[in-house]
Each structure stands twice: as structure tokens, then as C-alpha cells.
Design an enzyme around this catalytic site. Sequence first.
Site, PDB file in Angstrom:
ATOM      1  N   ARG A  85       0.821  -1.203   0.000  1.00 27.96           N
ATOM      2  CA  ARG A  85       0.000   0.000   0.000  1.00 27.96           C
ATOM      3  C   ARG A  85       0.856   1.255   0.000  1.00 27.96           C
ATOM      4  NH1 ARG A  85      -2.688   1.199   5.479  1.00 27.96           N
ATOM      5  NH2 ARG A  85      -4.318  -0.291   4.952  1.00 27.96           N
ATOM      6  N   TYR A  86       1.879   1.282   0.860  1.00 27.24           N
ATOM      7  CA  TYR A  86       2.791   2.419   0.918  1.00 27.24           C
ATOM      8  C   TYR A  86       3.992   2.101   0.027  1.00 27.24           C
ATOM      9  CZ  TYR A  86       0.268   3.540   5.290  1.00 27.24           C
ATOM     10  OH  TYR A  86      -0.678   3.832   6.231  1.00 27.24           O
ATOM     11  N   ARG A  89       6.946   0.299   2.108  1.00 32.70           N
ATOM     12  CA  ARG A  89       6.688  -0.781   3.061  1.00 32.70           C
ATOM     13  C   ARG A  89       5.739  -1.808   2.451  1.00 32.70           C
ATOM     14  NH1 ARG A  89       4.363   3.553   6.816  1.00 32.70           N
ATOM     15  NH2 ARG A  89       4.786   4.685   4.919  1.00 32.70           N
ATOM     16  N   CYS A  98      -3.916 -18.468  14.181  1.00 35.59           N
ATOM     17  CA  CYS A  98      -3.570 -17.765  15.418  1.00 35.59           C
ATOM     18  C   CYS A  98      -3.918 -18.671  16.591  1.00 35.59           C
ATOM     19  CB  CYS A  98      -4.398 -16.492  15.568  1.00 35.59           C
ATOM     20  SG  CYS A  98      -4.152 -15.286  14.261  1.00 35.59           S
ATOM     21  N   CYS A 102      -9.325 -13.608  17.452  1.00 35.96           N
ATOM     22  CA  CYS A 102      -9.937 -12.429  18.067  1.00 35.96           C
ATOM     23  C   CYS A 102     -11.242 -12.131  17.348  1.00 35.96           C
ATOM     24  CB  CYS A 102      -9.004 -11.225  17.955  1.00 35.96           C
ATOM     25  SG  CYS A 102      -7.390 -11.514  18.697  1.00 35.96           S
ATOM     26  N   CYS A 105     -11.226  -9.255  14.733  1.00 34.30           N
ATOM     27  CA  CYS A 105     -10.097  -9.300  13.791  1.00 34.30           C
ATOM     28  C   CYS A 105     -10.378  -8.511  12.512  1.00 34.30           C
ATOM     29  CB  CYS A 105      -9.809 -10.761  13.435  1.00 34.30           C
ATOM     30  SG  CYS A 105      -8.461 -10.952  12.249  1.00 34.30           S
ATOM     31  N   ARG A 107      -8.888  -9.083   9.771  1.00 36.81           N
ATOM     32  CA  ARG A 107      -8.804 -10.012   8.630  1.00 36.81           C
ATOM     33  C   ARG A 107      -9.712 -11.216   8.855  1.00 36.81           C
ATOM     34  NH1 ARG A 107      -2.908  -8.851   8.447  1.00 36.81           N
ATOM     35  NH2 ARG A 107      -2.837  -6.890   7.297  1.00 36.81           N
ATOM     36  N   ASP A 266     -11.468  -0.943  12.610  1.00 34.71           N
ATOM     37  CA  ASP A 266     -11.747  -0.889  11.177  1.00 34.71           C
ATOM     38  C   ASP A 266     -13.214  -1.248  10.928  1.00 34.71           C
ATOM     39  OD1 ASP A 266      -9.104  -0.276  10.376  1.00 34.71           O
ATOM     40  OD2 ASP A 266      -8.523  -2.367  10.688  1.00 34.71           O
ATOM     41  N   ASP A 303      -7.311   3.716  10.202  1.00 33.77           N
ATOM     42  CA  ASP A 303      -6.860   3.188   8.921  1.00 33.77           C
ATOM     43  C   ASP A 303      -8.006   3.437   7.950  1.00 33.77           C
ATOM     44  OD1 ASP A 303      -5.161   2.009   7.154  1.00 33.77           O
ATOM     45  OD2 ASP A 303      -4.852   0.190   8.339  1.00 33.77           O
ATOM     46  N   LYS A 310      -3.119   5.074   7.072  1.00 38.02           N
ATOM     47  CA  LYS A 310      -3.414   5.425   8.463  1.00 38.02           C
ATOM     48  C   LYS A 310      -3.274   6.928   8.661  1.00 38.02           C
ATOM     49  CE  LYS A 310      -1.779   1.007  10.297  1.00 38.02           C
ATOM     50  NZ  LYS A 310      -1.271   0.433   9.030  1.00 38.02           N
TER      51      LYS A 310
HETATM   52  C1  LIG Z   1      -0.170  -0.308   8.939  1.00 38.36           C
HETATM   53  C2  LIG Z   1       0.366  -0.762   7.650  1.00 38.36           C
HETATM   54  C3  LIG Z   1       1.724  -0.602   7.335  1.00 38.36           C
HETATM   55  C4  LIG Z   1       2.726  -0.020   8.312  1.00 38.36           C
HETATM   56  O1  LIG Z   1       2.420   1.279   8.658  1.00 38.36           O
HETATM   57  P1  LIG Z   1       3.332   2.043   9.722  1.00 38.36           P
HETATM   58  O2  LIG Z   1       2.592   3.324   9.963  1.00 38.36           O
HETATM   59  O3  LIG Z   1       4.678   2.247   9.088  1.00 38.36           O
HETATM   60  O4  LIG Z   1       3.440   1.190  10.948  1.00 38.36           O
HETATM   61  C5  LIG Z   1       2.149  -1.005   6.092  1.00 38.36           C
HETATM   62  N1  LIG Z   1       1.308  -1.539   5.200  1.00 38.36           N
HETATM   63  C6  LIG Z   1       0.000  -1.709   5.458  1.00 38.36           C
HETATM   64  C7  LIG Z   1      -0.875  -2.303   4.419  1.00 38.36           C
HETATM   65  C8  LIG Z   1      -0.509  -1.335   6.702  1.00 38.36           C
HETATM   66  O5  LIG Z   1      -1.805  -1.534   6.980  1.00 38.36           O
END
Ligand SMILES: *Cc1c(COP(=O)(O)O)cnc(C)c1O
Length: 345
Positions: A85-86, A89, A98, A102, A105, A107, A266, A303, A310
Site C-alpha cells: 500500500r505504501y 513498506r 492464530c 480475536c 479481527c 482479517r 476498522d 486506517d 493510516k
Molecule cells: C499499517 C500498515 C503498514 C505499516 O504502517 P506504519 O505506519 O509504518 O506502521 C504497512 N502496510 C499496510 C498495508 C498497513 O496496513
Amino acid sequence: MQYFDDYDLSILNSSTYNHCNDECNLVSARYPVRVSKYYAGLIRHEGDAIWKQCMPDLKELADLDQLPDPLHEGSLSPVPGLIHRYPDRAVLLVSNRCPVYCRFCMRKRLIGTGDAPMSETELQNALTYLAANPAICDVILSGGDPLMLDDQSLDRILSGLRAIRHISVIRIGTRIPVTLPARVTTELCELLKKFHPLYINTHFNHPAEITDQSSRACAMLADAGIQLGNQTVLLKGVNDDIKLMRELLSGLLAIRVRPYYLHQMDLVRGTAHFRTSVNSGLEIIRGLRGHISGLAVPHYVIDLPEGKGKVALLPDTPEREGDLLLLRTYTGELVPYRDLTTVQE
Ligand SMILES: *Cc1c(COP(=O)(O)O)cnc(C)c1O
């Protein structure tokens, strides 16, 4: 291995908790139910905060308005098992199991549904994608719980990631210290510490989860040089209370876990009964800043749907009168603070 077989589904049908029989069968046909013996042992009475997190509730089936995947994780998945998404990362979904499912959850759509954990081919495809994307420097193992994998599988995944030069940080998101602390063995710690810089974010939601066992698991990981963060989910009737949240977050600092995020629930189907208002989240943050160690105050985040990411929220965005900011202290006093005069360019 003993620690993987440590589940107590009998509690669901025990006479102490007799409301559960029908309810459990109905719900578990749609959303899997599992509670580790250890976590079930933290229940003090029916309906308490531990109970609510792990025991099925018919309200899960009644919530049909919301989407199974509001964050669009599915469409942000360039190869199966990977969410990107980012730009810098990525999340790897390495396990779909798990120790405790939960009830809130995010997911719920995937977890415990009987699909196999990430296959060798899926793992190789995900690693190939990561290797081909040099912008990605931070990879988060998630699931399911990554620490449900055996040590050998973890070693294979972590070695695969470490072989990619541009990945500098590896994170593991796991609730194992809270739900199955016996899984944190000396061997596991020895394995994990080969892959630094490695961070773990765990997931405590209630002070009753801070026990001798969970504290010991965290200490072992911290002694392996792993910085521990915590992601709490704000849950109605479980932890939406300022005093309780102060106790939880201060308690975490004392076991070497640094609060990182407080998550607004969420908008995931089957979880509506846990959602609080955003206002109550902001009130909690207001009740933390200045009242407990600043090290213990997490970021309150939403989120956003559709994978927009986020967003962090603070209670008092400053009022302004020209270049004077009016800032509210933790005791409620409004204090003027002169900003730099903004020069128009
Ligand atoms: C939360 C999340 C991250 C990590 O976000 P940080 O703010 O860096 O902790 C990365 N990818 C996805 C899809 C997420 O939901």
C-alpha cells in the site's frame, strides 16, 4: 510440538459457560473460533474483557452492512499473500492461523478459514516481487500470526528477506506474547536475533493480559535485542476507559513494551459491536498525554477505507488567533503560544 496443540475448545462447551453451545456452533460455521488454553485461563467470568475478545457472539452474524475488506487489502495485493500500500513498506501474510481468533479481527475474511498458510511457491513469488521493488525497505510479517509457523519456516522466510539488499527493517506483528507466551522459547529468540534490525509489534488490549507469562515472553524477546512495540485496538466494553487504558499502557512500559498505535476499529464486517466513536478515542488520548509517561502514549490512528492509509488524530488541534496559538495543557488550561509570523512568499 506441544505449544501448538495447546487449545482449549472444551471451554466453549463447559457448563460454566453454558450460553455458548448453540451460539458458538452458529458463529463458528461462519467465523472460526479458537482459544488457547493459556488465554482461556485468563477469563475470570462470563462476559469479561478477555471473554469478549475471544468468545463468539451472535452479533458477529448480524453485522452485514460493512464490507469484509474495507481497506482493499485484496486489490492492493500484487501477488498472493503480499499487501503493498505504501511505496516503501509491504506486508507479508505468512500464516492464516492464530492461537486465539480475536472476534474483532480486521482479517476476519481470511483467518483460520482452512486455507493453507503461504505455500513455498507463494513465498518465492512474494520474495521475487520484493526483490524487484527497490523502494521497499521495510517488510512486516503478519497474517494470521507469523509466530504460529515453526522455527524452520520462520528461518526460511527471514533468510529470504535478508538476502534482499534493499530491505533494511523487518517487523513481525504477533499476538503470541499475549495469547500463547510459551511459544517464545530460547530457540525462537536465538533465531530471531540473527535477523536484526528486527522489530516486533505485539497486541495487548487489557491490563489482565499482562501476566507473569506474557511479561516473561516480552523480557526474553527484549533480551534478544528486539524492540517491542504494541498495537492496541480500541474496543467497546473491553478497553474504552481512561483509567483502564492508563493502567494498560503504563503496565506495558514496565514490561519493556512501548505503546505504538491505538487503533480505531476498522469497518470490517462482523465486528460492528466493538466499535466506539472517534470522540471516545480522542477523549482517551486526552486522558493520557501529561497524565502518564510520554513514552507510554500511543498514536491514535484510523486506517482509512479503500487503502488510503493510516491517519493519526489528536484531541486538540490548536485554535489560532493570527500568529497566536491557544494550546490546552493536560490540566485543561489554555495557554497562548506565539508562532513565527508566517511570511507570505
Ligand atoms: C499499517 C500498515 C503498514 C505499516 O504502517 P506504519 O505506519 O509504518 O506502521 C504497512 N502496510 C499496510 C498495508 C498497513 O496496513
